[in-house]
Design a protein around this motif. Sequence first.
Motif, PDB file in Angstrom:
ATOM      1  N   TYR A 208       0.780  -1.238   0.000  1.00  0.00           N
ATOM      2  CA  TYR A 208       0.000   0.000   0.000  1.00  0.00           C
ATOM      3  C   TYR A 208       0.812   1.288   0.000  1.00  0.00           C
ATOM      4  O   TYR A 208       0.757   2.050  -0.949  1.00  0.00           O
ATOM      5  CB  TYR A 208      -0.983  -0.033   1.178  1.00  0.00           C
ATOM      6  N   GLU A 209       1.594   1.552   1.009  1.00  0.00           N
ATOM      7  CA  GLU A 209       2.297   2.843   1.079  1.00  0.00           C
ATOM      8  C   GLU A 209       3.592   2.864   0.268  1.00  0.00           C
ATOM      9  O   GLU A 209       3.931   3.864  -0.353  1.00  0.00           O
ATOM     10  CB  GLU A 209       2.608   3.194   2.533  1.00  0.00           C
ATOM     11  N   ASN A 210       4.333   1.776   0.289  1.00  0.00           N
ATOM     12  CA  ASN A 210       5.627   1.728  -0.390  1.00  0.00           C
ATOM     13  C   ASN A 210       5.611   0.691  -1.515  1.00  0.00           C
ATOM     14  O   ASN A 210       4.865  -0.274  -1.463  1.00  0.00           O
ATOM     15  CB  ASN A 210       6.733   1.361   0.610  1.00  0.00           C
ATOM     16  N   LYS A 211       6.457   0.881  -2.497  1.00  0.00           N
ATOM     17  CA  LYS A 211       6.567  -0.084  -3.582  1.00  0.00           C
ATOM     18  C   LYS A 211       7.243  -1.354  -3.083  1.00  0.00           C
ATOM     19  O   LYS A 211       8.174  -1.300  -2.274  1.00  0.00           O
ATOM     20  CB  LYS A 211       7.378   0.526  -4.733  1.00  0.00           C
ATOM     21  N   HIS A 212       6.780  -2.496  -3.555  1.00  0.00           N
ATOM     22  CA  HIS A 212       7.367  -3.768  -3.142  1.00  0.00           C
ATOM     23  C   HIS A 212       8.828  -3.850  -3.591  1.00  0.00           C
ATOM     24  O   HIS A 212       9.180  -3.490  -4.708  1.00  0.00           O
ATOM     25  CB  HIS A 212       6.592  -4.930  -3.752  1.00  0.00           C
ATOM     26  N   TYR A 213       9.661  -4.334  -2.681  1.00  0.00           N
ATOM     27  CA  TYR A 213      11.085  -4.519  -2.968  1.00  0.00           C
ATOM     28  C   TYR A 213      11.451  -5.960  -2.648  1.00  0.00           C
ATOM     29  O   TYR A 213      11.038  -6.507  -1.623  1.00  0.00           O
ATOM     30  CB  TYR A 213      11.923  -3.563  -2.108  1.00  0.00           C
ATOM     31  N   SER A 214      12.219  -6.593  -3.533  1.00  0.00           N
ATOM     32  CA  SER A 214      12.596  -7.992  -3.346  1.00  0.00           C
ATOM     33  C   SER A 214      14.054  -8.103  -2.922  1.00  0.00           C
ATOM     34  O   SER A 214      14.931  -7.411  -3.463  1.00  0.00           O
ATOM     35  CB  SER A 214      12.392  -8.776  -4.645  1.00  0.00           C
ATOM     36  N   ILE A 215      14.320  -8.999  -1.990  1.00  0.00           N
ATOM     37  CA  ILE A 215      15.691  -9.231  -1.534  1.00  0.00           C
ATOM     38  C   ILE A 215      16.563  -9.801  -2.650  1.00  0.00           C
ATOM     39  O   ILE A 215      17.786  -9.689  -2.622  1.00  0.00           O
ATOM     40  CB  ILE A 215      15.727 -10.164  -0.303  1.00  0.00           C
ATOM     41  N   ALA A 216      15.938 -10.388  -3.677  1.00  0.00           N
ATOM     42  CA  ALA A 216      16.708 -10.926  -4.803  1.00  0.00           C
ATOM     43  C   ALA A 216      17.453  -9.833  -5.549  1.00  0.00           C
ATOM     44  O   ALA A 216      18.434 -10.110  -6.253  1.00  0.00           O
ATOM     45  CB  ALA A 216      15.785 -11.671  -5.762  1.00  0.00           C
ATOM     46  N   THR A 217      17.031  -8.586  -5.398  1.00  0.00           N
ATOM     47  CA  THR A 217      17.746  -7.460  -6.008  1.00  0.00           C
ATOM     48  C   THR A 217      19.183  -7.407  -5.505  1.00  0.00           C
ATOM     49  O   THR A 217      20.107  -7.068  -6.245  1.00  0.00           O
ATOM     50  CB  THR A 217      17.035  -6.136  -5.668  1.00  0.00           C
ATOM     51  N   ASP A 218      19.389  -7.767  -4.241  1.00  0.00           N
ATOM     52  CA  ASP A 218      20.708  -7.685  -3.614  1.00  0.00           C
ATOM     53  C   ASP A 218      21.328  -9.042  -3.319  1.00  0.00           C
ATOM     54  O   ASP A 218      22.514  -9.118  -2.992  1.00  0.00           O
ATOM     55  CB  ASP A 218      20.600  -6.908  -2.300  1.00  0.00           C
ATOM     56  N   LEU A 219      20.549 -10.117  -3.421  1.00  0.00           N
ATOM     57  CA  LEU A 219      21.038 -11.441  -3.037  1.00  0.00           C
ATOM     58  C   LEU A 219      20.532 -12.488  -4.026  1.00  0.00           C
ATOM     59  O   LEU A 219      20.042 -13.550  -3.644  1.00  0.00           O
ATOM     60  CB  LEU A 219      20.564 -11.769  -1.610  1.00  0.00           C
ATOM     61  N   ARG A 220      20.663 -12.212  -5.300  1.00  0.00           N
ATOM     62  CA  ARG A 220      20.076 -13.050  -6.337  1.00  0.00           C
ATOM     63  C   ARG A 220      20.580 -14.484  -6.299  1.00  0.00           C
ATOM     64  O   ARG A 220      19.797 -15.434  -6.433  1.00  0.00           O
ATOM     65  CB  ARG A 220      20.358 -12.451  -7.722  1.00  0.00           C
ATOM     66  N   ASP A 221      21.885 -14.683  -6.115  1.00  0.00           N
ATOM     67  CA  ASP A 221      22.470 -16.012  -6.221  1.00  0.00           C
ATOM     68  C   ASP A 221      22.009 -16.973  -5.132  1.00  0.00           C
ATOM     69  O   ASP A 221      22.123 -18.185  -5.275  1.00  0.00           O
ATOM     70  CB  ASP A 221      24.001 -15.923  -6.177  1.00  0.00           C
ATOM     71  N   GLN A 222      21.481 -16.424  -4.026  1.00  0.00           N
ATOM     72  CA  GLN A 222      21.063 -17.271  -2.909  1.00  0.00           C
ATOM     73  C   GLN A 222      19.553 -17.311  -2.720  1.00  0.00           C
ATOM     74  O   GLN A 222      19.062 -17.981  -1.810  1.00  0.00           O
ATOM     75  CB  GLN A 222      21.709 -16.760  -1.602  1.00  0.00           C
ATOM     76  N   THR A 223      18.834 -16.606  -3.574  1.00  0.00           N
ATOM     77  CA  THR A 223      17.394 -16.409  -3.341  1.00  0.00           C
ATOM     78  C   THR A 223      16.510 -17.204  -4.294  1.00  0.00           C
ATOM     79  O   THR A 223      16.761 -17.265  -5.500  1.00  0.00           O
ATOM     80  CB  THR A 223      17.044 -14.911  -3.451  1.00  0.00           C
ATOM     81  N   ILE A 224      15.470 -17.799  -3.722  1.00  0.00           N
ATOM     82  CA  ILE A 224      14.382 -18.421  -4.479  1.00  0.00           C
ATOM     83  C   ILE A 224      13.153 -17.564  -4.243  1.00  0.00           C
ATOM     84  O   ILE A 224      12.716 -17.386  -3.106  1.00  0.00           O
ATOM     85  CB  ILE A 224      14.110 -19.859  -3.992  1.00  0.00           C
ATOM     86  N   ILE A 225      12.612 -16.997  -5.313  1.00  0.00           N
ATOM     87  CA  ILE A 225      11.415 -16.159  -5.208  1.00  0.00           C
ATOM     88  C   ILE A 225      10.183 -17.003  -5.531  1.00  0.00           C
ATOM     89  O   ILE A 225      10.161 -17.739  -6.516  1.00  0.00           O
ATOM     90  CB  ILE A 225      11.464 -14.962  -6.168  1.00  0.00           C
ATOM     91  N   ILE A 226       9.167 -16.853  -4.699  1.00  0.00           N
ATOM     92  CA  ILE A 226       7.896 -17.522  -4.930  1.00  0.00           C
ATOM     93  C   ILE A 226       6.816 -16.462  -5.083  1.00  0.00           C
ATOM     94  O   ILE A 226       6.721 -15.532  -4.280  1.00  0.00           O
ATOM     95  CB  ILE A 226       7.566 -18.468  -3.753  1.00  0.00           C
TER      96      ILE A 226
END
Length: 382
Positions: A208-226
């Motif tokens: 709602y107030e802020n735009k969604h930010y994903s940790i994969a932006t900074d930690l792509r090699d270790q992240t699985i996004i669902i």
Amino acid sequence: MEHLLNKRVLNIEISGIRKFSNMVSGVEDMISLTIGQPDFQTPPHVKQAGIAAIEQDFTTYTHNAGYLELRNAANNFVKHKYNLEYDPEKEVIVTVGASEAIDVSLRTILAEGSEVILPGPIYPGYEPIIRMTGGVPVHVDTRDSQFKLTAEKIEPYLTDKTRCIILPYPSNPTGVSLTEHDLKDIAKLLKGKDIFVIADEIYSELVYENKHYSIATDLRDQTIIINGLSKSHSMTGWRIGFLFAPENISKHILKVHQYNVSCVSSISQMAALEALTNGYNDAEPMRIEYVKRRDFVCERLTKMGLEYVKPDGAFYFFVKIPEKYQMPSFDFAVDLAHTNKVAVVPGSAFSKFGEGYFRLSYACSMEKLSEGLNRLENYLKN
């Protein structure tokens, strides 16, 4: 023959959310504020795409990872929405909802004794899968940090057995999100460590107030996004989820997915393609309506004198039960439903750290929401 069954399965209980919802379903005049299912209909153009898929005989197996065109669309969606990019041929998997994506991810990365750090309270869909793999769930109490699992909270729980951190934000049951600053701190803490991050971002379009930010932006090699379309496009029954991960991880998850379900429904995939292309911003009208409902509930709960952390995503409130009610949250919810015909989910369904709270879903009409809150207020007064 029951004694011969897998003991890890025998020790698992049905979700407390479903258990309580089933208990009150069918009760005459019950206002249910329990299940987290959008009350909006699937957009008409998406339904028509599903109908067309049947008529045009899109009724065969697809690639195990899903139609390539759909994987391309999924990548384009997260690229333009969240500044993420994945190879559609090797790093994107279409799953049977976010639930299957969670299952195949955990079964791929966990071994016997692996520890998984989770925030508490938390949606109950992770712990049973962790336990079935032989893993060990490690809940971190987030009640004093506005229900946020921060780097400061995580660090003391890191051991040589830690294999994964689960970041389910925006959160079910609390509705809170992590900020870009929060996620960058976590990425800095974990970068280079042999630890995976599962970022369950199923509510990413309902921030709602802020735009969604994903940790994969900074930690792509270790992240699985669902992610998936259940919440963003009100497509819960279509069962469309997406998994994004680097190739060296996703190629192994795909093997588990293949032997689990072969592929996702071809009809649902064609509807999903329509949702991600011509329905790129279908979530926006729903998001606007949810904000109105959230603000309405905030006002009502505050007037009742109830404590809560204002949610900034999803469609839930996690409300503290007043101390004068000397009873477990399950008993509180049962009594509320029995005496005033309004159903909420007891906080105990969301780990031991949810005890003393209840979850209220505002994924329902304003009329139903207003009546449910009236009944809650009457219960508290009487």
